[in-house]
Design a protein around this motif. Structure first.
Motif, PDB file in Angstrom:
ATOM      1  N   ALA A 105       0.786  -1.197  -0.030  1.00  0.00           N
ATOM      2  CA  ALA A 105       0.016  -0.095   0.127  1.00  0.00           C
ATOM      3  C   ALA A 105       0.887   1.440  -0.046  1.00  0.00           C
ATOM      4  O   ALA A 105       0.412   2.119  -0.619  1.00  0.00           O
ATOM      5  CB  ALA A 105      -0.965  -0.017   1.254  1.00  0.00           C
ATOM      6  N   ASP A 106       1.932   1.324   0.542  1.00  0.00           N
ATOM      7  CA  ASP A 106       2.739   2.535   0.966  1.00  0.00           C
ATOM      8  C   ASP A 106       4.248   2.026   1.231  1.00  0.00           C
ATOM      9  O   ASP A 106       4.238   1.377   2.073  1.00  0.00           O
ATOM     10  CB  ASP A 106       2.095   3.114   2.287  1.00  0.00           C
ATOM     11  CG  ASP A 106       2.862   4.520   2.603  1.00  0.00           C
ATOM     12  OD1 ASP A 106       3.055   4.336   3.599  1.00  0.00           O
ATOM     13  OD2 ASP A 106       2.792   5.285   1.975  1.00  0.00           O
ATOM     14  N   ASP A 107       5.071   2.552   0.557  1.00  0.00           N
ATOM     15  CA  ASP A 107       6.529   2.539   0.797  1.00  0.00           C
ATOM     16  C   ASP A 107       7.269   2.767   1.995  1.00  0.00           C
ATOM     17  O   ASP A 107       7.886   1.906   2.628  1.00  0.00           O
ATOM     18  CB  ASP A 107       7.426   3.208  -0.379  1.00  0.00           C
ATOM     19  CG  ASP A 107       7.316   2.564  -1.907  1.00  0.00           C
ATOM     20  OD1 ASP A 107       6.550   1.450  -2.033  1.00  0.00           O
ATOM     21  OD2 ASP A 107       7.925   3.148  -2.742  1.00  0.00           O
ATOM     22  N   ALA A 108       6.708   3.701   2.709  1.00  0.00           N
ATOM     23  CA  ALA A 108       7.111   4.091   4.119  1.00  0.00           C
ATOM     24  C   ALA A 108       6.660   3.082   5.160  1.00  0.00           C
ATOM     25  O   ALA A 108       7.476   2.731   5.943  1.00  0.00           O
ATOM     26  CB  ALA A 108       6.516   5.470   4.452  1.00  0.00           C
ATOM     27  N   ARG A 112       9.190   0.154   7.245  1.00  0.00           N
ATOM     28  CA  ARG A 112       9.039   0.273   8.403  1.00  0.00           C
ATOM     29  C   ARG A 112       8.865  -1.338   9.046  1.00  0.00           C
ATOM     30  O   ARG A 112       9.206  -1.851   9.744  1.00  0.00           O
ATOM     31  CB  ARG A 112       7.930   1.024   9.192  1.00  0.00           C
ATOM     32  CG  ARG A 112       8.523   2.606   9.551  1.00  0.00           C
ATOM     33  CD  ARG A 112       7.538   3.138  10.555  1.00  0.00           C
ATOM     34  NE  ARG A 112       6.332   3.540   9.793  1.00  0.00           N
ATOM     35  CZ  ARG A 112       6.123   4.655   8.683  1.00  0.00           C
ATOM     36  NH1 ARG A 112       7.222   5.353   8.759  1.00  0.00           N
ATOM     37  NH2 ARG A 112       4.963   4.919   8.130  1.00  0.00           N
ATOM     38  N   ASN A 113       7.745  -1.909   7.991  1.00  0.00           N
ATOM     39  CA  ASN A 113       7.498  -3.340   8.204  1.00  0.00           C
ATOM     40  C   ASN A 113       8.500  -4.336   8.124  1.00  0.00           C
ATOM     41  O   ASN A 113       9.088  -5.298   8.744  1.00  0.00           O
ATOM     42  CB  ASN A 113       6.177  -3.798   7.563  1.00  0.00           C
ATOM     43  CG  ASN A 113       5.105  -3.055   8.083  1.00  0.00           C
ATOM     44  OD1 ASN A 113       4.974  -2.595   9.065  1.00  0.00           O
ATOM     45  ND2 ASN A 113       3.770  -3.085   7.192  1.00  0.00           N
ATOM     46  N   ALA A 114       9.381  -3.998   6.953  1.00  0.00           N
ATOM     47  CA  ALA A 114      10.591  -4.866   6.477  1.00  0.00           C
ATOM     48  C   ALA A 114      11.395  -4.729   7.805  1.00  0.00           C
ATOM     49  O   ALA A 114      12.315  -5.621   8.233  1.00  0.00           O
ATOM     50  CB  ALA A 114      11.180  -4.273   5.384  1.00  0.00           C
ATOM     51  N   SER A 133       7.297  -3.306 -11.154  1.00  0.00           N
ATOM     52  CA  SER A 133       6.818  -2.352 -10.407  1.00  0.00           C
ATOM     53  C   SER A 133       7.243  -1.912  -9.104  1.00  0.00           C
ATOM     54  O   SER A 133       7.122  -0.890  -8.547  1.00  0.00           O
ATOM     55  CB  SER A 133       5.368  -2.144 -10.612  1.00  0.00           C
ATOM     56  OG  SER A 133       4.730  -3.183  -9.763  1.00  0.00           O
ATOM     57  N   PHE A 134       7.841  -2.959  -8.460  1.00  0.00           N
ATOM     58  CA  PHE A 134       8.117  -2.861  -7.109  1.00  0.00           C
ATOM     59  C   PHE A 134       9.575  -2.702  -7.050  1.00  0.00           C
ATOM     60  O   PHE A 134      10.205  -2.232  -6.082  1.00  0.00           O
ATOM     61  CB  PHE A 134       8.102  -4.380  -6.319  1.00  0.00           C
ATOM     62  CG  PHE A 134       6.483  -4.539  -5.987  1.00  0.00           C
ATOM     63  CD1 PHE A 134       5.989  -4.304  -4.619  1.00  0.00           C
ATOM     64  CD2 PHE A 134       5.725  -5.002  -6.833  1.00  0.00           C
ATOM     65  CE1 PHE A 134       4.902  -4.144  -4.045  1.00  0.00           C
ATOM     66  CE2 PHE A 134       4.383  -5.246  -6.490  1.00  0.00           C
ATOM     67  CZ  PHE A 134       3.877  -4.871  -5.164  1.00  0.00           C
TER      68      PHE A 134
END
Ligand code: KIV
Length: 291
Positions: A105-108, A112-114, A133-134
């Protein structure tokens, strides 16, 4: 009193494997073995057997939590299970699998999750299902110091789109797209690639055009590493994909053991072990009848 159910912290007899070890094995043509794993006890056995990579896959949603597909994997559970596996197998490369909607959904938020997989989950590498696309996200993760394995080919988290688990890359166009995804994601900074359920032509194309270690599942024998869901391999699941031929039948073995336990409980022969009262204490005991 705390009763240990296993031996956490038992030193493993082999030196710690790292991504560097996998790169060395890949470049010298020595295949490495990977399996999914979701708990510390099993991880200890797998490391004792000599496994190289343990993936705490989002298949835990199906195998551990009983959901019908991997999209149900909760992030916090995935991180906790990853840490458990690393504690059980400290000398294996442990890969945390980013669940559905923890990075799309969102890169930021994805970063944080990674990061949580690395700090709380003790993961050596995080895996995400991706196409070209990633690449910007993988680039950001690499810049932040998060080692990424890009999962291309069949992507089970897209089950809602595909209508079921499916193979990938079976037409020339589709094959080119999967190979291009792998090339682009390596260029973006992925330190490892995983390709699922593709014809061998696709695998060969990826191997020819990339240089990081490639793990395959249902992608023929050529990848540097091979992975399966552990429960498929050891005969604990009732159905396995065609590429996952069981090597043991642990499910029926568990059933037999539990049938034996039920018999012992019925016969009151469940254990020979007795706790004895300390010397002289038994005589001091008021019998229930004397009260
Ligand atoms: O989640 C998982 O178990 C996986 C493997 C099947 C590669 O992604």
């Amino acid at each position: 009193m705390s009763i240990p159910h296993d031996a956490p912290g038992v030193p493993s007899s082999r030196p710690a494997l790292t991504l560097k070890t996998l790169r060395r094995m890949a470049s010298s043509g020595e295949p490495f073995a990977c399996l999914t794993c979701y708990d510390a006890t099993t991880a200890r056995w797998l490391e004792a057997a000599g496994i190289h990579v343990l993936l705490v896959g989002d298949t835990a949603a199906e195998v551990v939590l009983g959901f019908p597909s991997t999209v149900h994997m909760p992030l916090d559970v995935a991180i906790a299970l990853t840490a458990g596996v690393k504690r059980g197998a400290p000398n294996s490369v442990v890969m945390g699998d980013m669940p559905f909607m923890s990075y799309q959904a969102d890169d930021a938020e994805a970063l944080r999750n990674a990061g949580r997989f690395v700090t709380e989950g003790l993961a050596d590498v995080v895996k995400l299902e991706a196409d070209a696309s990633f690449a910007p996200l993988v680039e950001k993760m690499a810049r932040a110091g998060v080692p990424v394995c890009a999962h291309v080919g069949s992507k089970p988290q897209s089950v809602g789109l595909t209508g079921g688990y499916a193979s990938a890359g079976r037409t020339a166009d589709a094959a080119e797209r999967v190979i291009e995804d792998a090339v682009t994601l390596e260029r973006a900074g992925a330190v490892m690639l995983l390709v699922e359920a593709v014809p061998e032509e696709v695998t060969r194309g990826i191997l020819e055009r990339t240089s990081v270690p490639l793990i395959g599942i249902g992608a023929g024998p050529a990848p540097h590493g091979q992975i399966l869901v552990l429960q498929d391999l050891i005969g604990m699941t009732h159905w396995q994909p065609g590429f996952a031929q069981p090597i043991a039948q642990i499910g029926p073995e568990i059933q037999r053991a539990v049938e034996g336990w039920i018999e012992r409980v019925k016969d009151r022969t469940s254990t020979d072990h007795r706790y004895l009262m300390k010397r002289g204490e038994s005589a001091k005991l008021k019998s229930p009848a004397s009260e």
